[in-house]
Every structure is written in structure tokens, then in C-alpha cells.
Design a protein around this motif. Structure first.
Motif, PDB file in Angstrom:
ATOM      1  N   GLN A  41      20.881 -47.264 -33.861  1.00  0.00           N
ATOM      2  CA  GLN A  41      21.178 -48.042 -34.691  1.00  0.00           C
ATOM      3  C   GLN A  41      21.869 -47.795 -35.929  1.00  0.00           C
ATOM      4  O   GLN A  41      22.080 -48.126 -37.074  1.00  0.00           O
ATOM      5  N   GLU A  45      23.225 -49.070 -40.077  1.00  0.00           N
ATOM      6  CA  GLU A  45      22.479 -48.928 -41.433  1.00  0.00           C
ATOM      7  C   GLU A  45      20.971 -48.594 -41.080  1.00  0.00           C
ATOM      8  O   GLU A  45      20.140 -48.589 -41.538  1.00  0.00           O
ATOM      9  N   ASN A  46      20.868 -48.356 -39.659  1.00  0.00           N
ATOM     10  CA  ASN A  46      19.194 -48.204 -39.144  1.00  0.00           C
ATOM     11  C   ASN A  46      18.560 -49.308 -39.492  1.00  0.00           C
ATOM     12  O   ASN A  46      17.158 -49.027 -39.864  1.00  0.00           O
ATOM     13  N   LYS A  47      18.853 -50.606 -39.256  1.00  0.00           N
ATOM     14  CA  LYS A  47      18.233 -51.681 -39.786  1.00  0.00           C
ATOM     15  C   LYS A  47      17.572 -52.304 -38.471  1.00  0.00           C
ATOM     16  O   LYS A  47      18.463 -52.523 -37.432  1.00  0.00           O
ATOM     17  N   GLU A  49      14.437 -55.411 -36.908  1.00  0.00           N
ATOM     18  CA  GLU A  49      13.310 -56.409 -37.590  1.00  0.00           C
ATOM     19  C   GLU A  49      11.805 -55.776 -37.055  1.00  0.00           C
ATOM     20  O   GLU A  49      11.778 -54.868 -36.045  1.00  0.00           O
ATOM     21  N   VAL A  96      11.209 -49.508 -46.236  1.00  0.00           N
ATOM     22  CA  VAL A  96      12.184 -48.554 -45.863  1.00  0.00           C
ATOM     23  C   VAL A  96      11.273 -47.317 -45.769  1.00  0.00           C
ATOM     24  O   VAL A  96      10.508 -46.728 -46.448  1.00  0.00           O
ATOM     25  N   VAL A 126      15.426 -45.297 -42.530  1.00  0.00           N
ATOM     26  CA  VAL A 126      15.373 -46.619 -41.834  1.00  0.00           C
ATOM     27  C   VAL A 126      14.933 -47.838 -42.427  1.00  0.00           C
ATOM     28  O   VAL A 126      14.053 -47.616 -43.557  1.00  0.00           O
ATOM     29  N   ASN A 127      15.381 -49.144 -42.160  1.00  0.00           N
ATOM     30  CA  ASN A 127      14.925 -50.228 -43.079  1.00  0.00           C
ATOM     31  C   ASN A 127      14.412 -51.286 -42.016  1.00  0.00           C
ATOM     32  O   ASN A 127      15.052 -51.601 -41.159  1.00  0.00           O
ATOM     33  N   ILE A 128      13.370 -51.600 -42.137  1.00  0.00           N
ATOM     34  CA  ILE A 128      12.528 -52.344 -41.275  1.00  0.00           C
ATOM     35  C   ILE A 128      12.464 -53.568 -42.142  1.00  0.00           C
ATOM     36  O   ILE A 128      11.969 -53.976 -43.066  1.00  0.00           O
ATOM     37  N   LEU A 129      13.074 -54.717 -41.415  1.00  0.00           N
ATOM     38  CA  LEU A 129      13.132 -56.205 -41.988  1.00  0.00           C
ATOM     39  C   LEU A 129      11.988 -57.061 -41.666  1.00  0.00           C
ATOM     40  O   LEU A 129      11.627 -57.112 -40.198  1.00  0.00           O
ATOM     41  N   GLU A 176      15.991 -60.452 -45.788  1.00  0.00           N
ATOM     42  CA  GLU A 176      17.505 -60.096 -46.048  1.00  0.00           C
ATOM     43  C   GLU A 176      18.640 -60.739 -45.322  1.00  0.00           C
ATOM     44  O   GLU A 176      19.421 -60.204 -44.476  1.00  0.00           O
ATOM     45  N   ARG A 216      21.494 -63.729 -40.083  1.00  0.00           N
ATOM     46  CA  ARG A 216      21.966 -62.572 -40.334  1.00  0.00           C
ATOM     47  C   ARG A 216      22.550 -62.127 -38.706  1.00  0.00           C
ATOM     48  O   ARG A 216      21.724 -62.486 -37.803  1.00  0.00           O
TER      49      ARG A 216
END
Length: 519
Positions: A41, A45-47, A49, A96, A126-129, A176, A216
């Protein structure tokens, strides 16, 4: 030991070093050492869910050993973290997080083109949404503009509002979203994008719903909150107001505060005056009708006459039979100016024509010297012609202002024009205080200058004469042409040099539309 943050997406291919032995056919290859790391990813941006995974890969040549370290209690890692070059991690909590990799190389390793030692530590953020989730709240807006009681969104709840009044809707969204879209049945506006708080005016009687869509693209997510029959609009005893007068196709549109009774229309009750220089025209109103889609919009057509952007057009109404569908008569209207509408060249995603998306510091002084530095400018929520904000200007006694919009890099906001095309350049202005307008001196004014090829001869837009309206929004415009085509920037100048007191005003909705001039 060196520590390096932020992975470069694509690293250079490692150079191969070799030496020739005495035997020309015997070549010895020396394995390079270079950091080459990727994630599945990294282009996004390494996002991901919650519940999804990211693959982490170490394809660095020259590695002796590696150790991956993941946040505890929130991940499930597939692969040996102490040895394997590729591992897959599932994430189960939003937030994050840092994923770390410790590498030991045979030789000093390259990072980009620099040798950085045999041991390298890298951190991947990493950003976990959360999944998208919507919560909508709403409040009545009282007649005095204050916020009233909350609406009840429970099924079967009956929220009652009088026609011509408004509701303020607000959302809170987790996850987001990249875009949001409101749809309001029976309201004005009908649809709004990417706006958290919206004031909706209800002009039609009936029962209406609403919905809000949040989306998104990456990681893909979508949520919709929808309500049927959430608000019922009933007849009102409030006075009828004329909210806008403008060109609409081949007609003049009168936009009232609520729906009008088509049977009450009589074209002879209306009169139109067109002024163009020394020429004054009084065309007959040939027809008057209620728009088929927007029942609060009355359309007037003229007999054998058209309106042009360089005309000054006013509309009057002599009280006759005109009334709303809920039976309230319309009061007299006298010389109400018509405002021309069209595609706004300032509405290009760059110029903040409505002062909604910039800060005060984005409108900077243009360094003209004294007295043009004697002012204060702020983005304000105290007054707004449209939206929630406007530009508030206080020009010192005997002072002036010259400002322009810039971005974070200091580059001026630009728009694109055609050379030789006539344009109408307009602005809405709300004067808080004129100061003291001296009878024998040039009055204060606002002027718009552009670059390149500025026309220094442009006049005031507006000019603040002693009889200028105070405490209400007034539209001002002028016809301009640009000598050069292409990207253009604009500066706003206010002149208060002949005023012994401060000049205070708000400005909103800068417009630049192509103009059709009277032949």
C-alpha cells in the motif's frame, strides 16, 4: 547504528561491482548492499481499513539478517518476523502505527546514493481507518438567526417548520471520507458537496427527507445516512421576502422566500426599467409565470427586448393579487436591481472567491508602500452573503489596502481569461461603517487590478458615496477586458485617503463571468 524514517517508494537498482582476474574468462561478482523495501500500500500512504492487511517486503541485496517489529495486540502477522523477507500483517484496531525493520548487511549499505553503515533501522508508518460511519444532527434556525431546538431523527418523529424558515444540518463522520454529498428534498440548496455544516431554507410546503453519502476510493469505503419524511413544511404567516433577482434563460427571475400561487400572477403588476448610459428603456412585461421546478421562482419575460450585462436592470411590483400558496400577499417592490449570473471564472478550485477556504494570512499585502499598508483584513463569520464566511476590511483613516491571495508557497492564485472578451467583474459588499464622506473630496472606493497587463484606468467597484447603503449586502460590478490571454492574478485595492475616519466593510462572492454587451 543509523535510524531512517519514511521509505522511498522506488529505490535505485543496486550497482554491481566486479574485478577482472588474470584469466579474462574468470569474473568475480561482488554482491552490493543496498536498502530496498516496499509495502503493498505504499502508493496509497499505507492506509487500509480495520480488518485488512498490508504486505511488507524486504528485497535489499546484501542482508545477513532482518527483524520485523509490529505493534502488539492489534495485528496478526503471517510470516517469521525474525527472518522472512516478506510478511503479511492484518490490523484490527484503528490508528496510526509504526512498523519497524532492523537490517544487518554484509557491507556498508547504500540508502539512495549514500553509504549509511551495516546496520539500518527503518520505520514504516501505517494508517488504519475505521469503516465509514455517519452521524447527522440538526437544529432549527430562529427568525433572529440564533440556533434553535434540535430536530428529532427518530422514526415517526414529526419535525414542523414554517415555510421560508431554515434548518442547520451538521455531520460527524469517522473513517476519513474523501467526499461527502448532501441531498435535501424540498430545500435550498438541494445538494451540497464536502461541507460539514449546511443551512437549508424550506420554501415549499410538504414533507421531505434528506440523505448524506460519504465515500473514499482508497481504501474503498462508502456509507449513507438517509431519512424519509424527516421534516414537514407548513403554511407561514411570516412576511414574504424577495431573496434574489437575476437573469434566468430568456427571463428575469424573482426568487421569493416561499412558493407562489400561479393563479395570482398578473404581468401588468410588474414593471422593468433598463438603463444603458443615456438610454432608458421601459419594456412591457409580456408574461409572468411560476417556474415549473422551483415554485418560489417567478419568471418575467419582456416584449421585444432583451437584457445585457452592461445594462442596469431594475424590477418593480405594484401590489395586486400576487400571493404565496399559503395565502400571504406580496408587498410592493421598488427598483430592485437584477444581478447577472453565469459561469464564474473565479470558481476554479484555486481562487477563494467566497473566502470560505482560506485564512486571513493567505490574503497578503502587495507592498505598495504608504498609505496602502494602513488596513486590517480578516476572514470573518460575522457576516456572509453566501456560505459561512466573508472578507472583513477595516481601512484606517487616511489609509489604503492592497492585497492578493497566495498559496502556501507564496504563489498568487490565478484564473484563465480570453484576450478581448468582455467580462463582468462583480462583488457583494456589506458596509458596516462609511466613516465620514467629505463632500468636496474623492470618495473611498474598491478597485480590482490584475496582472499581467493591468488596466490602471478601471474605476471604483464599488465607490462609497455618502448615500451608499449601510447594513445590507449590495452587488457592485463593472465591465472589463483583458489585454492578454492565459493565467491571470488579481489584487484588491481599497482607497480611504480622503476619509478622516475608518472605512469598514465585508466582501463576498467575487465573480467574473463572460459578458454579453448591448449592440
Amino acid at each position: 547504528m543509523k535510524t531512517y524514517k519514511n521509505i522511498v517508494k522506488v529505490l535505485c537498482i543496486a550497482a554491481l561491482g566486479f574485478t577482472a582476474c588474470n584469466d579474462d574468462n574468470d569474473i568475480h561478482l561482488e554482491e552490493p548492499s543496498q536498502r530496498v523495501i516496499y509495502t503493498s500500500q505504499m502508493d496509497f500512504e499505507n492506509k487500509v481499513e480495520v480488518g485488512n492487511y498490508i504486505t511488507f517486503g524486504d528485497v535489499s541485496p546484501g542482508v545477513i539478517s532482518r527483524t520485523w517489529t509490529f505493534p502488539e495486540n492489534i495485528t496478526n502477522v503471517q510470516g517469521n518476523q525474525s527472518s522472512e523477507d516478506i510478511v503479511k500483517a492484518y490490523f484490527y484496531e484503528p490508528g496510526v502505527y509504526d512498523v519497524k525493520l532492523h537490517q544487518v548487511f554484509k557491507n556498508d549499505a547504500y540508502v539512495d546514493e549514500n553509504l549509511m553503515g551495516k546496520e539500518l533501522d527503518t520505520t514504516i508508518v501505517v494508517n488504519i481507518l475505521n469503516p465509514l460511519s455517519i452521524n447527522i444532527t440538526a437544529n432549527y434556525i430562529n427568525p433572529d438567526g440564533t440556533l434553535g431546538a434540535a430536530l428529532n431523527f427518530a422514526e415517526g418523529a414529526e419535525n414542523i417548520i414554517e415555510a421560508s424558515r431554515s434548518v442547520r444540518y451538521t455531520y460527524n463522520i469517522v473513517g476519513e471520507p474523501e467526499t461527502t454529498t448532501w441531498h435535501f428534498e424540498g430545500g435550498t440548496p438541494l445538494a451540497v458537496e464536502n461541507t460539514e455544516t449546511v443551512d437549508v431554507k424550506y420554501r415549499k410546503m410538504g414533507t421531505f427527507g434528506l440523505d448524506l453519502l460519504a465515500k473514499r476510493d482508497r481504501p474503498f469505503g462508502e456509507a449513507i445516512e438517509s431519512y424519509e419524511n424527516v421534516i414537514t413544511v407548513i403554511a407561514s404567516t411570516d412576511p414574504v421576502t424577495l431573496d434574489a433577482t437575476y437573469n434566468f434563460e430568456d427571463a428575469i427571475a424573482l426568487e421569493f422566500s416561499r412558493e407562489m400561487d400561479p393563479e395570482s400572477l398578473n404581468p401588468s403588476d410588474f414593471s422593468v426599467t433598463i438603463t444603458n448610459g443615456e438610454t432608458v428603456l421601459n419594456p412591457m412585461v409580456a408574461s409572468a409565470s411560476v417556474d415549473a421546478i422551483e415554485g418560489n421562482r417567478v419568471l418575467l419575460t419582456l416584449a421585444n427586448e432583451s437584457t445585457y450585462n452592461d445594462d442596469q436592470v431594475t424590477v418593480s411590483y405594484t401590489p395586486g393579487t400576487l400571493q404565496t400558496l399559503d395565502g400571504v400577499a406580496v408587498d410592493a417592490l421598488t427598483d430592485v436591481p437584477m444581478v447577472f449570473r453565469g459561469e464564474n471564472l473565479f470558481n476554479n478550485g484555486i481562487v477563494d472567491y467566497g473566502f470560505e477556504n482560506t485564512m486571513s494570512t493567505d490574503w497578503v499585502y502587495q507592498w505598495w508602500g504608504t498609505p496602502w499598508d494602513k488596513y486590517k483584513f480578516n476572514i470573518s463569520t460575522a457576516q456572509a452573503y453566501d456560505g459561512d464566511k466573508s472578507g472583513y476590511v477595516v481601512v484606517d483613516a487616511g489609509g489604503g489596502m492592497i492585497i492578493g491571495q497566495v498559496d502556501s508557497a507564496g504563489e498568487k492564485a490565478s484564473f484563465t481569461v480570453k484576450a478581448g472578451q468582455a467580462y463582468e467583474l462583480g462583488v457583494w459588499v456589506y458596509v458596516e461603517s462609511l466613516g465620514q464622506i467629505l463632500p468636496d473630496a474623492l470618495p473611498p472606493d474598491v478597485r480590482f487590478y490584475w496582472a499581467p497587463a493591468t488596466d490602471w484606468s478601471v474605476g471604483g467597484n464599488p465607490t462609497f458615496t455618502a448615500d451608499y447603503a449601510v447594513g445590507e449586502w449590495v452587488y457592485s460590478s463593472q465591465i472589463v477586458e483583458f489585454a492578454e490571454a492565459g493565467p491571470t492574478t488579481i489584487s484588491i485595492r481599497a482607497n480611504n485617503q480622503n476619509n478622516p475616519q475608518e472605512l469598514k466593510f465585508y466582501m463576498d462572492n467575487l465573480t467574473l463571468i463572460e459578458a454579453n454587451l448591448r449592440p
